[in-house]
Write an enzyme that holds these catalytic residues in place. Structure first.
Site, short mmCIF file in Angstrom:
data_model
loop_
_atom_site.label_atom_id
_atom_site.label_comp_id
_atom_site.label_asym_id
_atom_site.label_seq_id
_atom_site.Cartn_x
_atom_site.Cartn_y
_atom_site.Cartn_z
N CYS A 42 0.83 -1.21 0.00
CA CYS A 42 0.00 0.00 0.00
C CYS A 42 0.86 1.26 0.00
CB CYS A 42 -0.92 -0.02 1.22
SG CYS A 42 -1.77 1.54 1.48
N CYS A 47 -1.53 1.61 -3.17
CA CYS A 47 -2.53 2.67 -3.02
C CYS A 47 -1.94 4.08 -3.00
CB CYS A 47 -3.30 2.50 -1.70
SG CYS A 47 -3.47 0.83 -1.10
N LYS A 50 0.07 5.27 -6.16
CA LYS A 50 -0.92 5.28 -7.24
C LYS A 50 -1.85 6.49 -7.15
CE LYS A 50 -4.77 3.53 -6.62
NZ LYS A 50 -5.65 2.42 -6.25
N TYR A 179 -8.93 -3.60 -11.57
CA TYR A 179 -8.86 -2.19 -11.22
C TYR A 179 -7.46 -1.59 -11.40
CZ TYR A 179 -6.87 -2.88 -6.49
OH TYR A 179 -6.06 -3.17 -5.44
N GLU A 183 -7.01 1.61 -13.73
CA GLU A 183 -6.53 2.86 -13.11
C GLU A 183 -5.29 3.39 -13.84
OE1 GLU A 183 -7.93 2.29 -8.46
OE2 GLU A 183 -5.96 1.57 -9.03
N GLU A 442 -26.54 14.62 -3.70
CA GLU A 442 -27.95 14.77 -3.28
C GLU A 442 -28.87 13.83 -4.06
OE1 GLU A 442 -29.94 18.59 -4.24
OE2 GLU A 442 -28.16 19.08 -5.38
#
Ligand SMILES: Cc1cc2nc3c(=O)[nH]c(=O)nc-3n(C[C@H](O)[C@H](O)[C@H](O)COP(=O)(O)OP(=O)(O)OC[C@H]3O[C@@H](n4cnc5c(N)ncnc54)[C@H](O)[C@@H]3O)c2cc1C
Length: 457
Positions: A42, A47, A50, A179, A183, A442
């Site tokens: 990570c 993460c 990245k 992913y 990405e 919303e």
């Protein structure tokens, strides 16, 4: 028998570091071994770097497609790869240092070398020494999987190398539809690289809701990524000034670099699992029960090496649950249901709970509420970025069992929706919540009409 340690952790990534610190804070004598860099995937090559690359990449679209619509003229903008790469490396160094300091402050002994299981509570270190521990925790994570039989595989890079390239390639081919592949397709396209994405399925992001998959696939193409589906490599060949990939059917693609992101495999090779009686699944991950106990007494495993839900926050929670169970006298099993997650595509994806297809398979009748629209921010610049919002509701009791968002800030929004889904709130409770205006989020509390499939389709 007296042991050298109460707990020996193998692997100083998200899971191992959390387990080590919590155990030490409860008075245990703890050591942690790390063969590469403290912080794990990570922090060092996942993460964190990245996401920093994502931030860098997003400026391109903001500057060239959005800012002019708001009156800005941006001239002479130029991207310098070396600056980004080196700044990210420095930030990674800083964070790795913080991880090491936190371990030190908790009194955890750091052993910066490879460790393997020798059986009967003994760990063998790379320097030949052995140590004994009352409990051993395997937290060795996962690594990129490589198709070793692919001719020319040695010319390819993986996500491990992408952060350190001497130069940014002009043309890259990324293989994979998960992913990480997707990405990086967006990241590199935003940084000015000519990107081709090669995927053996027909739409990217397998396992995600179908509307999310379709939307992301469309965005890839809109951003100018060349997407080649239902195809794989036959061979990769090095030529003067680049690489040539031959795809199934004979098509050839010439690029400067090829990145393989075709899956990850549990990091258990040569770990001594057989010697220690730690059973592995067919995919090499370590088999564990709800309390992360392996098949060997005195040995536990947490994080990606167990291949349950391979995400940093999950690895941390599994490590924490283990430490609380074993060292705080509080039996804790992490609940893997309804974990919210994001994919940092551009725009990003936020998702929690079941996809529409999975909800239908599990519950039969489900109601779908969904909308796609152009967020306010993109209207004046006349940009086609669209937002998808989708709620999957169990018809029998009105509980929202899934939420899927593609659009600006989806990763941030889904964290809050994750609380509602985890708490099993109903659609009526979403409706009773007053909107925050003007926002994109919303729409989540103003979705009134059940979605009815177009009869013509
Ligand atoms: C490119 C990329 C992007 C990602 N993005 C995200 C994201 O956005 N969000 C998210 O939640 N997750 C993301 N992940 C996944 C996330 O990084 C992992 O789920 C997480 O790091 C798992 O933590 P871990 O502690 O199980 O393993 P790791 O963090 O991999 O740590 C394992 C450690 O053990 C060490 N080790 C292995 N074997 C030995 C041994 N025998 N002796 C000593 N040390 C050893 C390794 O060097 C490593 O440091 C991403 C992963 C990648 C590759």
């Amino acid at each position: 028998m007296a042991h050298d340690f109460d707990l020996f952790v193998i692997g100083a990534g998200s899971a191992g570091v959390r387990a080590a610190r919590v155990a030490a804070n409860h008075g245990a004598k703890v050591a942690i071994a790390e063969e590469y860099r403290v912080g794990g995937t990570c922090v060092i090559r996942g993460c964190v770097p990245k996401k920093l690359f994502v931030y860098a990449s997003e400026f391109a679209h903001e500057m060239h497609a959005i800012a002019p619509g708001f009156g800005w003229t941006i001239e002479g903008a130029r991207f310098d790869w070396a600056t980004l790469r080196d700044n990210v490396a420095a930030e990674v160094d800083r964070l790795s240092g913080i991880y090491a300091r936190n371990l030190r402050n908790a009194g955890v002994e750091q052993i910066l070398q490879r460790a393997t299981l020798a059986g009967n509570g003994v760990v063998r270190l790379a320097n030949g020494e052995t140590v004994s521990s009352a409990r051993i925790l395997i937290a060795t994570g996962a690594t990129p999987w490589l198709p070793e039989d692919l001719p020319g595989v040695e010319h390819c890079i993986t996500s491990n190398e992408i952060f350190h390239l001497a130069e940014l390639p002009k043309r890259i081919l990324i293989a994979g539809g998960g992913y990480i592949a997707v990405e990086f397709a967006f990241i590199l396209k935003g940084l000015g690289v000519d990107v081709t994405l090669l995927y053996r399925g027909d739409t990217v992001l397998r396992g995600f809701d179908d509307d999310v998959r379709t939307q992301v696939h469309g965005e890839l193409k809109r951003k100018g990524v060349r997407v080649i589906t239902q195809s794989v490599f036959d061979a990769i060949e090095k030529i003067d000034g680049g690489l040539v990939a031959t795809l199934t059917g004979g098509r050839k693609v010439e690029v400067d670099q090829i990145m393989l992101a075709v899956g990850r495999i549990a990091h258990t090779e040569g770990l001594g699992c057989e010697e220690a009686g730690v059973e592995r699944a067919a995919n090499k991950s370590i088999k564990v029960d709800a309390f992360s106990r392996t098949t060997a007494p005195g040995v536990w495993a947490v994080g990606d090496v167990t291949d349950r839900l391979n995400l940093t926050p999950v690895a941390i929670r599994e490590g924490q649950a283990f430490a609380l169970t074993e060292f705080a006298g509080t039996p804790t099993a992490f609940d893997h249901a309804d974990v919210a997650t994001a994919v940092f595509t551009q725009p990003p994806v936020g998702t929690v709970g079941l996809s529409e297809a999975d909800a239908r398979a599990r519950y039969g009748a489900v109601d779908i509420y969904k909308t796609t629209f152009r967020p306010m921010r993109y209207v004046m610049p006349n940009d086609e970025t669209r937002m998808l919002m989708k709620l999957v509701v169990r018809a029998s009791d009105d509980v929202v069992v899934g939420c899927h968002i593609v659009g600006p800030d989806a990763g941030e929004i889904i964290q809050a929706v994750g609380i509602a889904v985890k708490a099993k709130l109903t659609k009526a409770q979403f409706d009773a919540t007053c909107a925050v205006h003007p926002t994109v989020a919303e729409e989540l509390v103003t979705l009134k009409d059940k979605w009815v499939p177009d009869a013509r389709n």
